[in-house]
Design a protein around this motif. Structure first.
Motif, PDB file in Angstrom:
ATOM      1  N   ASP A  19       0.795  -1.464   0.274  1.00  0.00           N
ATOM      2  CA  ASP A  19       0.310   0.242  -0.294  1.00  0.00           C
ATOM      3  C   ASP A  19       1.105   1.130  -0.015  1.00  0.00           C
ATOM      4  O   ASP A  19       0.621   2.530  -0.860  1.00  0.00           O
ATOM      5  CB  ASP A  19      -1.260   0.141   1.529  1.00  0.00           C
ATOM      6  CG  ASP A  19      -2.269  -1.184   1.443  1.00  0.00           C
ATOM      7  OD1 ASP A  19      -2.171  -1.445  -0.240  1.00  0.00           O
ATOM      8  OD2 ASP A  19      -2.829  -1.261   2.119  1.00  0.00           O
ATOM      9  N   PHE A  20       1.950   1.059   1.156  1.00  0.00           N
ATOM     10  CA  PHE A  20       2.973   2.866   1.070  1.00  0.00           C
ATOM     11  C   PHE A  20       3.386   2.690  -0.559  1.00  0.00           C
ATOM     12  O   PHE A  20       3.454   3.297  -0.591  1.00  0.00           O
ATOM     13  CB  PHE A  20       4.314   2.586   1.736  1.00  0.00           C
ATOM     14  CG  PHE A  20       5.158   3.276   1.884  1.00  0.00           C
ATOM     15  CD1 PHE A  20       5.069   4.314   2.303  1.00  0.00           C
ATOM     16  CD2 PHE A  20       6.188   3.080   1.201  1.00  0.00           C
ATOM     17  CE1 PHE A  20       5.756   5.179   2.096  1.00  0.00           C
ATOM     18  CE2 PHE A  20       7.578   3.468   1.069  1.00  0.00           C
ATOM     19  CZ  PHE A  20       6.437   4.569   1.847  1.00  0.00           C
ATOM     20  N   LEU A  21       3.998   1.453  -0.975  1.00  0.00           N
ATOM     21  CA  LEU A  21       4.442   1.813  -2.989  1.00  0.00           C
ATOM     22  C   LEU A  21       3.176   2.079  -3.553  1.00  0.00           C
ATOM     23  O   LEU A  21       4.275   2.866  -4.633  1.00  0.00           O
ATOM     24  CB  LEU A  21       5.188   0.220  -2.672  1.00  0.00           C
ATOM     25  CG  LEU A  21       6.289  -0.010  -2.099  1.00  0.00           C
ATOM     26  CD1 LEU A  21       6.531  -1.535  -1.881  1.00  0.00           C
ATOM     27  CD2 LEU A  21       7.269   0.772  -2.332  1.00  0.00           C
ATOM     28  N   LYS A  22       2.546   1.792  -3.360  1.00  0.00           N
ATOM     29  CA  LYS A  22       1.172   1.763  -4.614  1.00  0.00           C
ATOM     30  C   LYS A  22       1.076   4.011  -4.309  1.00  0.00           C
ATOM     31  O   LYS A  22       0.727   3.997  -5.218  1.00  0.00           O
ATOM     32  CB  LYS A  22      -0.012   1.818  -4.242  1.00  0.00           C
ATOM     33  CG  LYS A  22       0.459  -0.275  -5.078  1.00  0.00           C
ATOM     34  CD  LYS A  22      -0.593  -1.081  -4.380  1.00  0.00           C
ATOM     35  CE  LYS A  22      -2.045  -0.094  -4.973  1.00  0.00           C
ATOM     36  NZ  LYS A  22      -3.248  -1.970  -4.859  1.00  0.00           N
ATOM     37  N   ALA A  23       0.832   4.407  -2.984  1.00  0.00           N
ATOM     38  CA  ALA A  23       0.701   4.730  -2.978  1.00  0.00           C
ATOM     39  C   ALA A  23       1.991   5.871  -2.971  1.00  0.00           C
ATOM     40  O   ALA A  23       1.831   7.323  -3.288  1.00  0.00           O
ATOM     41  CB  ALA A  23       0.375   5.252  -1.427  1.00  0.00           C
ATOM     42  N   LEU A  24       2.852   6.111  -2.907  1.00  0.00           N
ATOM     43  CA  LEU A  24       3.869   6.797  -3.079  1.00  0.00           C
ATOM     44  C   LEU A  24       4.914   6.528  -4.700  1.00  0.00           C
ATOM     45  O   LEU A  24       5.067   7.859  -5.331  1.00  0.00           O
ATOM     46  CB  LEU A  24       5.959   5.999  -2.599  1.00  0.00           C
ATOM     47  CG  LEU A  24       6.758   7.030  -3.219  1.00  0.00           C
ATOM     48  CD1 LEU A  24       6.944   8.373  -3.302  1.00  0.00           C
ATOM     49  CD2 LEU A  24       8.255   5.837  -2.840  1.00  0.00           C
ATOM     50  N   THR A  30       2.783  11.845 -10.804  1.00  0.00           N
ATOM     51  CA  THR A  30       1.585  12.092 -11.128  1.00  0.00           C
ATOM     52  C   THR A  30       1.868  14.029 -10.483  1.00  0.00           C
ATOM     53  O   THR A  30       1.212  15.126 -10.503  1.00  0.00           O
ATOM     54  CB  THR A  30      -0.194  12.383 -10.523  1.00  0.00           C
ATOM     55  OG1 THR A  30       0.164  11.547  -8.826  1.00  0.00           O
ATOM     56  CG2 THR A  30      -0.404  10.321 -10.857  1.00  0.00           C
ATOM     57  N   GLN A  31       2.504  14.261  -9.223  1.00  0.00           N
ATOM     58  CA  GLN A  31       3.125  15.311  -9.274  1.00  0.00           C
ATOM     59  C   GLN A  31       3.525  16.747 -10.340  1.00  0.00           C
ATOM     60  O   GLN A  31       4.098  15.526 -10.935  1.00  0.00           O
ATOM     61  CB  GLN A  31       3.927  14.944  -7.753  1.00  0.00           C
ATOM     62  CG  GLN A  31       5.384  15.213  -8.406  1.00  0.00           C
ATOM     63  CD  GLN A  31       6.378  14.201  -7.174  1.00  0.00           C
ATOM     64  OE1 GLN A  31       5.923  14.499  -6.071  1.00  0.00           O
ATOM     65  NE2 GLN A  31       7.407  13.712  -7.031  1.00  0.00           N
ATOM     66  N   ILE A 204      10.394   1.578  -8.259  1.00  0.00           N
ATOM     67  CA  ILE A 204       9.102   2.344  -7.322  1.00  0.00           C
ATOM     68  C   ILE A 204       7.888   3.111  -8.481  1.00  0.00           C
ATOM     69  O   ILE A 204       6.364   2.876  -8.349  1.00  0.00           O
ATOM     70  CB  ILE A 204       9.354   3.611  -6.910  1.00  0.00           C
ATOM     71  CG1 ILE A 204      10.140   3.168  -5.070  1.00  0.00           C
ATOM     72  CG2 ILE A 204       8.316   4.300  -6.073  1.00  0.00           C
ATOM     73  CD1 ILE A 204      10.458   3.608  -4.158  1.00  0.00           C
ATOM     74  N   GLU A 205       8.168   3.970  -9.862  1.00  0.00           N
ATOM     75  CA  GLU A 205       7.035   4.480 -10.109  1.00  0.00           C
ATOM     76  C   GLU A 205       6.634   3.634 -11.455  1.00  0.00           C
ATOM     77  O   GLU A 205       5.870   3.493 -12.206  1.00  0.00           O
ATOM     78  CB  GLU A 205       8.290   5.111 -11.424  1.00  0.00           C
ATOM     79  CG  GLU A 205       8.635   6.021 -10.497  1.00  0.00           C
ATOM     80  CD  GLU A 205       9.651   7.302 -10.644  1.00  0.00           C
ATOM     81  OE1 GLU A 205       9.779   8.573 -10.324  1.00  0.00           O
ATOM     82  OE2 GLU A 205       9.711   7.472 -12.110  1.00  0.00           O
TER      83      GLU A 205
END
Length: 221
Positions: A19-24, A30-31, A204-205
């Motif tokens: 969940d943390f990696l998906k949010a990151l 998207t930033q 990560i991306e």
């Protein structure tokens, strides 16, 4: 370089990790890119100006050695008023005349030389003197009862910490702004020169963390 034995206890990846990696991943993908090339990280860009030699400064600071205070424009104007229309003993010239203080700017003539003293809006205690050598004026004031020290300052920016997202950098600055100058702000930099960070950010991306979640993760049961 020196190494030591890896003593970190290893564990299976869990749902909270995913969940943390998906949010990151979503945040990084998207930033705003802030006009900076990939790979982007964020730092805190902070001011820590340094003392420099005469002729190399971006601005100067005047310090009253008797009161132990920095001199602002009002202080400087009051001091100059003490000498307005005074005659120089040696040259018999008027030392200071045509003295005005308007719009946060002091204008006057010093020995018939046009002079301007204004606040440096980019520096808390800084002033900018134009038209005359500031040390020449300070020497005159000190010879007539004052004790003023001049310090030449150079603007110096420092880059502190490293954040993977702009949001994390901004949240840090909101929590810890009391530890930084009023000029501190988040700043996006390109870190492509570090292949390890580049590879880590690629993972990560681009990895489908939703699929990883279905491959035998530790659900903490």
């Amino acid at each position: 370089m020196r190494y030591h034995e890896d003593t970190k206890v290893k564990r299976a990846i869990c749902k909270d990790d995913i969940d943390f990696l998906k949010a990151l991943q979503k945040e990084r993908n998207t930033q705003d890119n802030c006009g900076t090339a990939d790979v982007r990280t964020w730092v805190i860009k902070d001011r820590n100006d340094t003392v420099t030699a005469k002729g190399h400064g971006d601005y100067c600071i005047l310090f009253d050695l008797e009161s132990c205070n920095y001199l602002d424009l009002e202080d400087i104007y009051d001091i100059l008023c003490d000498f307005e229309l005074e005659i120089d003993y040696y040259t018999e010239e008027i030392v200071i005349n045509c003295l005005k203080f308007e719009n946060n700017t002091i204008t006057f003539k010093y020995l018939n030389e046009e002079a301007i003293i204004s606040k440096d809006n980019n520096n808390t205690d800084g002033i900018i003197v134009k038209g005359i050598y500031v040390d020449k004026l300070i020497n005159f004031l000190n010879a007539h009862g004052y004790s003023i020290d001049i310090t030449y300052m150079m603007v110096n920016w420092e880059y502190k910490f490293c954040f993977l997202t702009q949001k994390a950098a901004e949240n840090y600055l909101k929590r810890k702004e009391h530890r930084h100058s009023v000029d501190a702000h988040t700043y996006c930099i390109c870190t492509y020169q570090d292949p390890e960070i580049a590879k880590l950010m690629e993972i990560i991306e681009t990895v489908d963390w939703g699929r990883i979640a279905n491959i035998g993760i530790d659900k903490g049961e």
